[in-house]
Design an enzyme around this catalytic site. Structure first.
Site, mmCIF file in Angstrom:
data_model
loop_
_atom_site.group_PDB
_atom_site.id
_atom_site.type_symbol
_atom_site.label_atom_id
_atom_site.label_comp_id
_atom_site.label_asym_id
_atom_site.label_seq_id
_atom_site.Cartn_x
_atom_site.Cartn_y
_atom_site.Cartn_z
ATOM 1 N N GLY A 197 0.868 -1.176 0.000
ATOM 2 C CA GLY A 197 0.000 0.000 0.000
ATOM 3 C C GLY A 197 0.899 1.218 0.000
ATOM 4 N N GLY A 244 1.763 4.710 3.616
ATOM 5 C CA GLY A 244 2.840 3.859 3.105
ATOM 6 C C GLY A 244 4.028 4.673 2.636
ATOM 7 N N ASP A 304 2.256 -1.625 -4.482
ATOM 8 C CA ASP A 304 0.864 -1.167 -4.614
ATOM 9 C C ASP A 304 0.242 -1.864 -5.818
ATOM 10 O OD1 ASP A 304 -0.568 1.512 -3.250
ATOM 11 O OD2 ASP A 304 -1.491 0.855 -5.129
ATOM 12 N N HIS A 307 -9.027 0.689 18.168
ATOM 13 C CA HIS A 307 -8.757 1.967 17.514
ATOM 14 C C HIS A 307 -10.085 2.526 17.021
ATOM 15 C CE1 HIS A 307 -6.564 4.973 15.395
ATOM 16 N NE2 HIS A 307 -6.880 4.542 14.195
HETATM 17 O O1 TXD Z 1 -3.883 4.112 13.364
HETATM 18 C C1 TXD Z 1 -4.116 3.528 12.334
HETATM 19 N N1 TXD Z 1 -4.086 2.217 12.286
HETATM 20 C C2 TXD Z 1 -4.423 4.273 11.086
HETATM 21 C C3 TXD Z 1 -5.070 3.554 10.023
HETATM 22 C C4 TXD Z 1 -3.941 5.594 10.877
HETATM 23 C C5 TXD Z 1 -4.024 6.167 9.643
HETATM 24 C C6 TXD Z 1 -4.576 5.477 8.485
HETATM 25 N N2 TXD Z 1 -5.286 4.286 8.834
HETATM 26 C C7 TXD Z 1 -5.697 3.409 7.729
HETATM 27 O O2 TXD Z 1 -4.571 2.992 6.976
HETATM 28 C C8 TXD Z 1 -6.607 4.047 6.709
HETATM 29 O O3 TXD Z 1 -7.942 4.084 7.170
HETATM 30 C C9 TXD Z 1 -6.427 3.091 5.554
HETATM 31 O O4 TXD Z 1 -7.203 1.916 5.758
HETATM 32 C C10 TXD Z 1 -4.950 2.709 5.633
HETATM 33 C C11 TXD Z 1 -4.050 3.463 4.680
HETATM 34 O O5 TXD Z 1 -4.254 4.842 4.817
HETATM 35 P P1 TXD Z 1 -3.723 5.869 3.697
HETATM 36 O O6 TXD Z 1 -4.054 7.229 4.142
HETATM 37 O O7 TXD Z 1 -2.320 5.547 3.329
HETATM 38 O O8 TXD Z 1 -4.672 5.448 2.486
HETATM 39 P P2 TXD Z 1 -4.417 5.670 0.922
HETATM 40 O O9 TXD Z 1 -3.596 6.883 0.697
HETATM 41 O O10 TXD Z 1 -5.759 5.554 0.275
HETATM 42 O O11 TXD Z 1 -3.510 4.416 0.497
HETATM 43 C C12 TXD Z 1 -3.964 3.117 0.406
HETATM 44 C C13 TXD Z 1 -3.184 2.452 -0.712
HETATM 45 C C14 TXD Z 1 -3.477 3.018 -2.111
HETATM 46 O O12 TXD Z 1 -2.279 3.456 -2.731
HETATM 47 C C15 TXD Z 1 -4.112 1.845 -2.853
HETATM 48 O O13 TXD Z 1 -3.808 1.832 -4.246
HETATM 49 C C16 TXD Z 1 -3.481 0.673 -2.134
HETATM 50 O O14 TXD Z 1 -3.506 1.042 -0.763
HETATM 51 N N3 TXD Z 1 -4.168 -0.603 -2.321
HETATM 52 C C17 TXD Z 1 -3.505 -1.765 -2.481
HETATM 53 N N4 TXD Z 1 -2.196 -2.033 -2.478
HETATM 54 C C18 TXD Z 1 -1.840 -3.328 -2.663
HETATM 55 N N5 TXD Z 1 -2.730 -4.327 -2.821
HETATM 56 C C19 TXD Z 1 -4.056 -4.090 -2.816
HETATM 57 N N6 TXD Z 1 -4.922 -5.087 -2.978
HETATM 58 C C20 TXD Z 1 -4.487 -2.764 -2.638
HETATM 59 N N7 TXD Z 1 -5.714 -2.179 -2.597
HETATM 60 C C21 TXD Z 1 -5.508 -0.860 -2.391
#
Ligand code: TXD
Length: 322
Positions: free
Chosen positions: A17, A22, A41, A183
């Site tokens: 991700g 990430g 990703d 959380h």
């Molecule tokens: O405290 C905590 N745990 C958190 C959790 C704090 C901040 C963010 N939190 C969660 O982390 C948020 O609710 C999301 O579920 C994740 C990632 O947050 P982010 O802000 O980085 O989200 P983005 O910018 O949308 O990035 C997610 C990426 C994006 O580039 C997608 O293309 C990719 O995930 N993605 C994948 N990568 C690989 N494989 C698959 N299947 C896939 N699906 C989506």
């Protein structure tokens, strides 16, 4: 993998991700000189572009860590730590169940593929809903529970720490804050175990003020979403995940609140929830059982109940799709 990617490097961290969290985490890990980083990703080009950008910063930042972007799990092989930030944010018209099912499928698929190439890795889950995703990740990983954990407590505690520092007008470095539980709205901040250089904040602040700081901590993620309008917090989440990565790679035996698998501790069984843990090279080395008051323990159990309901719901939704 590119021939310029070192095969003799000491540590490798794969981040699945390459979104906001990430990419910020990749930067932290590399620029703190902790490990080489593989960014993965599903989106073609994004991890490659981010990795190249971070590589081009190396001459200015003066470090020699490699950052490699890919869409292929083969390139993550032999990682010491795998951090999972892959997932979708909730979109307009999407129900909580839709999001739960979508991210559950993503996390399960990601873990299966990642662990096939790094069977000894420690997994840190970041994707929301955090405690549920950590459970699903562990269930599909076949790893011992000490090797799978969720990042949330470090972030929630850091937020509490920040608000305490702002309120008291003291250095944030002098503050240790403790937030347990899931959380979300039901997290359990513990003022008795939150101190300014050893002095509990209950000695320094009136209860009404502490309650306000707790409320702001519970609402910490939402406050940032509201301000940003698009996207959610990522700098502090990346710092928090980075602290966990560092503790594991460098066997620091740090005491951090982590979503860990409980087997009887705090009267809870077979559930991932935030509790203080000693974190070292094997993952979670020990779960620390604090003496909680009745109301603190009840709050932890209420949070656990909600997590369990969501795990059951996720499993039902997953079962209905096969
Ligand atoms: O405290 C905590 N745990 C958190 C959790 C704090 C901040 C963010 N939190 C969660 O982390 C948020 O609710 C999301 O579920 C994740 C990632 O947050 P982010 O802000 O980085 O989200 P983005 O910018 O949308 O990035 C997610 C990426 C994006 O580039 C997608 O293309 C990719 O995930 N993605 C994948 N990568 C690989 N494989 C698959 N299947 C896939 N699906 C989506």
């Amino acid at each position: 993998m590119s021939s310029s990617f070192p095969t003799c490097s000491q540590f490798r961290v794969s981040i699945v991700g390459s979104g906001n969290v990430g990419s910020a985490l990749a930067q932290r890990v590399a620029e703190k000189n902790l490990a080489d980083v593989v960014l993965l990703d599903v989106v073609r080009g994004r991890p490659q572009g981010l990795a190249l950008d971070l590589m081009e910063a190396r001459g200015v930042e003066r470090h020699d860590r490699h950052i490699f972007g890919t869409n292929d799990y083969l390139d993550t092989a032999n990682s010491d730590v795998i951090v999972i930030t892959a997932g979708l944010p909730r979109k307009p018209g999407m129900s909580r169940d839709d999001l739960l099912l979508t991210n559950a499928k993503i996390v399960r698929d990601v873990v299966k593929q990642a662990i096939a190439h790094s069977p000894h890795a420690v997994i840190i889950v970041v994707t929301n809903p955090l405690d549920v995703m950590t459970h699903l990740a562990w269930a599909v990983s076949d790893l011992p529970p000490q090797q799978v954990m969720g990042m949330a407590g470090v972030l929630d505690s850091a937020r509490f720490q920040t608000f305490i520092a702002m309120e008291l007008n003291v250095s944030v470095s002098d503050i240790n804050a403790t937030v347990l539980g899931g959380h979300g709205d039901l997290m359990v901040p513990l003022p008795r175990y939150s101190t300014v250089n050893g002095i509990p904040i209950t000695e320094l602040l009136p209860e009404t003020t502490i309650d306000k700081l707790i409320e702001r901590t519970r609402n910490g993620g939402a406050e940032i979403v509201e301000l940003m309008q698009t996207g959610s917090a990522f700098y502090a989440p990346a710092s928090s995940a980075c602290a966990m990565v560092e503790a594991i790679l460098y066997n620091k035996s740090r005491l951090l609140p982590i979503a860990a698998y409980l087997q009887g501790e705090y009267g809870l069984n077979e559930i991932f929830i935030g509790v203080p843990c000693r974190l070292g090279c094997g993952g979670i080395e020990k779960i620390i059982e604090l003496n909680l008051t009745d109301s603190e323990l009840t709050a932890l159990h209420t949070s656990a109940k909600s997590i369990r309901e969501n795990i059951d719901r996720a499993n039902q939704l997953l079962a209905a799709t096969v």
